[in-house]
Write a protein that holds these residues in place. Structure first.
Motif, short mmCIF file in Angstrom:
data_model
loop_
_atom_site.label_atom_id
_atom_site.label_comp_id
_atom_site.label_asym_id
_atom_site.label_seq_id
_atom_site.Cartn_x
_atom_site.Cartn_y
_atom_site.Cartn_z
N GLN A 120 -20.84 16.18 28.00
CA GLN A 120 -20.53 15.88 29.39
C GLN A 120 -19.06 16.14 29.68
O GLN A 120 -18.72 16.72 30.72
N ALA A 121 -18.19 15.77 28.76
CA ALA A 121 -16.75 16.01 28.95
C ALA A 121 -16.43 17.49 28.97
O ALA A 121 -15.44 17.91 29.58
N ALA A 122 -17.28 18.29 28.33
CA ALA A 122 -17.04 19.73 28.23
C ALA A 122 -17.84 20.55 29.23
O ALA A 122 -17.79 21.78 29.19
N ALA A 123 -18.53 19.88 30.13
CA ALA A 123 -19.51 20.57 30.99
C ALA A 123 -18.91 21.72 31.77
O ALA A 123 -19.57 22.74 31.99
N ASP A 124 -17.66 21.61 32.17
CA ASP A 124 -17.04 22.65 33.00
C ASP A 124 -15.89 23.35 32.30
O ASP A 124 -15.03 23.95 32.96
N LEU A 125 -15.87 23.31 30.96
CA LEU A 125 -14.73 23.85 30.22
C LEU A 125 -14.99 25.22 29.61
O LEU A 125 -14.17 25.73 28.86
N GLY A 126 -16.13 25.80 29.87
CA GLY A 126 -16.39 27.15 29.38
C GLY A 126 -16.84 27.22 27.94
O GLY A 126 -16.61 28.23 27.27
N ILE A 127 -17.50 26.18 27.44
CA ILE A 127 -18.05 26.22 26.09
C ILE A 127 -19.21 27.21 26.06
O ILE A 127 -20.16 27.09 26.84
N THR A 128 -19.15 28.18 25.17
CA THR A 128 -20.16 29.24 25.16
C THR A 128 -21.17 29.11 24.05
O THR A 128 -22.24 29.71 24.12
N GLU A 129 -20.84 28.34 22.99
CA GLU A 129 -21.77 28.21 21.88
C GLU A 129 -21.78 26.79 21.33
O GLU A 129 -20.73 26.19 21.10
N TYR A 130 -22.98 26.27 21.14
CA TYR A 130 -23.23 24.97 20.53
C TYR A 130 -23.91 25.26 19.19
O TYR A 130 -25.10 25.60 19.15
N ILE A 131 -23.16 25.14 18.11
CA ILE A 131 -23.59 25.66 16.82
C ILE A 131 -23.99 24.51 15.89
O ILE A 131 -23.15 23.68 15.51
N ILE A 132 -25.25 24.46 15.54
CA ILE A 132 -25.75 23.44 14.62
C ILE A 132 -25.21 23.71 13.21
O ILE A 132 -25.17 24.86 12.76
N GLU A 133 -24.81 22.64 12.53
CA GLU A 133 -24.38 22.79 11.14
C GLU A 133 -24.63 21.50 10.38
O GLU A 133 -24.46 20.40 10.91
N GLN A 134 -25.06 21.66 9.14
CA GLN A 134 -25.12 20.54 8.19
C GLN A 134 -24.75 21.10 6.82
O GLN A 134 -25.56 21.76 6.16
N ASP A 135 -23.54 20.83 6.39
CA ASP A 135 -23.02 21.41 5.15
C ASP A 135 -23.87 21.07 3.94
O ASP A 135 -23.95 21.86 2.99
N ASN A 136 -24.47 19.89 3.92
CA ASN A 136 -25.18 19.38 2.75
C ASN A 136 -26.70 19.43 2.91
O ASN A 136 -27.42 18.65 2.28
N ALA A 137 -27.20 20.34 3.72
CA ALA A 137 -28.65 20.38 3.99
C ALA A 137 -29.45 20.81 2.77
O ALA A 137 -30.58 20.36 2.59
N GLY A 138 -28.91 21.70 1.94
CA GLY A 138 -29.61 22.14 0.74
C GLY A 138 -30.97 22.73 1.03
O GLY A 138 -31.14 23.55 1.95
N GLN A 139 -31.97 22.32 0.28
CA GLN A 139 -33.32 22.85 0.44
C GLN A 139 -34.00 22.34 1.71
O GLN A 139 -35.08 22.83 2.06
N SER A 140 -33.40 21.37 2.38
CA SER A 140 -33.97 20.85 3.63
C SER A 140 -33.39 21.56 4.85
O SER A 140 -33.53 21.08 5.98
N ALA A 141 -32.74 22.70 4.63
CA ALA A 141 -32.01 23.36 5.71
C ALA A 141 -32.91 23.79 6.87
O ALA A 141 -32.50 23.75 8.03
N MET A 142 -34.15 24.18 6.59
CA MET A 142 -35.01 24.61 7.69
C MET A 142 -35.36 23.41 8.58
O MET A 142 -35.48 23.56 9.80
N GLU A 143 -35.52 22.24 7.98
CA GLU A 143 -35.76 21.04 8.77
C GLU A 143 -34.52 20.71 9.59
O GLU A 143 -34.63 20.30 10.76
N THR A 144 -33.34 20.89 9.01
CA THR A 144 -32.09 20.72 9.77
C THR A 144 -32.07 21.65 10.96
O THR A 144 -31.71 21.25 12.08
N ALA A 145 -32.44 22.91 10.73
CA ALA A 145 -32.45 23.89 11.82
C ALA A 145 -33.40 23.45 12.93
O ALA A 145 -33.08 23.58 14.12
N ARG A 146 -34.56 22.94 12.54
CA ARG A 146 -35.53 22.49 13.55
C ARG A 146 -35.01 21.29 14.32
O ARG A 146 -35.09 21.25 15.56
N LEU A 147 -34.47 20.31 13.60
CA LEU A 147 -33.93 19.12 14.26
C LEU A 147 -32.79 19.49 15.20
O LEU A 147 -32.67 18.96 16.30
#
Length: 310
Positions: free
Chosen positions: A273-300
């Motif tokens: 909400q604070a960034a709504a008008d600030l020109g943010i172009t990418e919201y990038i999902i990341e979980q450094d420690n996802a390991g073998q559960s990374a596809m579930e992280t991607a889905r979530l």
């Protein structure tokens, strides 16, 4: 709406940070203390905004174990979830052209990449730019310059001179990338927010913001790491509204650790909400420690960014 983190979660995160040597930077941010006691009617919920589908991405560092095992199957899984954009963090034994071909086969586009210009060497950096250009990247983002890597979980922080020199290196790197139509950004962890040993009134992040050219260098705000360092991301956005272009959407559990997106205590809607008008172009999902559960992280993560409203 939840606060950025729950009070219990914040206290546990602060205690964990102290154990890791970052206690000097962790403290209740002003906005947290204020909003925690603010009447609900002063913070009305809204449902006017959402993350545009074309702005949803995922940092492939999250998927590294799966990619090492089967790159094509990983890309197929991401495409099946609904991803169209990714941020690359290396080519996993492929050339840039081979990596792009694999992405293309599943309708994926590496619009951003983590590539470090440190230590700055023009010929080395030019090769990275050429790879980014082959992939069609819009952004090249510094993930973690080696001169601060030792401070990631310790109080060791370089002096102000090192930060100033690096800011100039970023400017030079960005000038070169701009020739190819690529923008250079900086991704934070937590050492950037620790007091400088020779000037405790400032941080490395202060210097990077002040001494990088706003016309050349933008910032990729890792929401988890900013909060982990005791910084309220909303205050950062409000103080520097023209400098941020990308978010790393990474969640925190009640002990201050990285957890799957949408399962932790961070109120992303408040930040968005604070960034709504600030020109943010990418919201990038990341979980450094996802390991073998990374596809579930991607889905979530995809579900979180597809359904969140503010």
């Amino acid at each position: 709406m939840r606060e950025l983190v729950s009070r219990r979660g914040f206290l546990k995160a602060g205690a964990a940070a102290a154990v890791l040597g970052t206690a000097g930077a962790v403290g209740t941010p002003t906005a947290f203390a204020a909003s925690d006691s603010a009447p609900q009617q002063q913070r009305p919920q809204r449902d006017k905004h959402r993350v545009p589908h074309e702005a949803v991405s995922i940092q492939l560092y999250t998927m590294r174990d799966l990619m090492d095992a089967d790159l094509e199957a990983t890309f197929a899984g991401l495409a099946a979830i609904g991803y169209r954009k990714v941020e690359q963090a290396g080519f996993h034994g492929r050339t840039a052209r081979e990596f792009k071909a694999a992405l293309d086969a599943y309708g994926l586009h590496a619009t951003s990449g983590h590539q470090s210009p440190y230590p700055y060497d023009e010929s080395r950096w030019r090769k990275m730019i050429e790879d980014a250009y082959i992939l069609g990247q819009r952004y090249m983002v510094e993930p973690l310059p080696a001169f601060i890597a030792t401070g990631l979980f310790s109080p060791l922080v370089p002096p102000s001179l090192a930060w100033g020199q690096y800011a100039q290196d970023l400017n030079k790197a960005a000038e070169q990338a701009r020739i190819f139509g690529i923008e250079v950004g900086y991704h934070n962890h937590n050492p950037e927010f620790l007091p400088l040993p020779d000037d405790p009134s400032r941080t490395g992040y202060d210097i990077l913001l002040a001494e990088t050219d706003p016309g050349l260098v933008h910032f990729e705000l890792d929401i988890y790491w900013a909060w982990r360092a005791g910084q309220d991301p909303v205050e950062l956005l409000e103080a520097h509204p023209t400098r941020f272009r990308q978010f790393h959407v990474k969640d925190m559990d009640e002990n201050g650790n990285i957890t799957a997106p949408g399962t932790g205590v961070i109120d992303f809607a408040r930040v968005f909400q604070a960034a709504a008008d600030l020109g943010i172009t990418e919201y990038i999902i990341e979980q450094d420690n996802a390991g073998q559960s990374a596809m579930e992280t991607a889905r979530l993560g995809f579900d979180l960014l597809s359904t969140i409203r503010w």
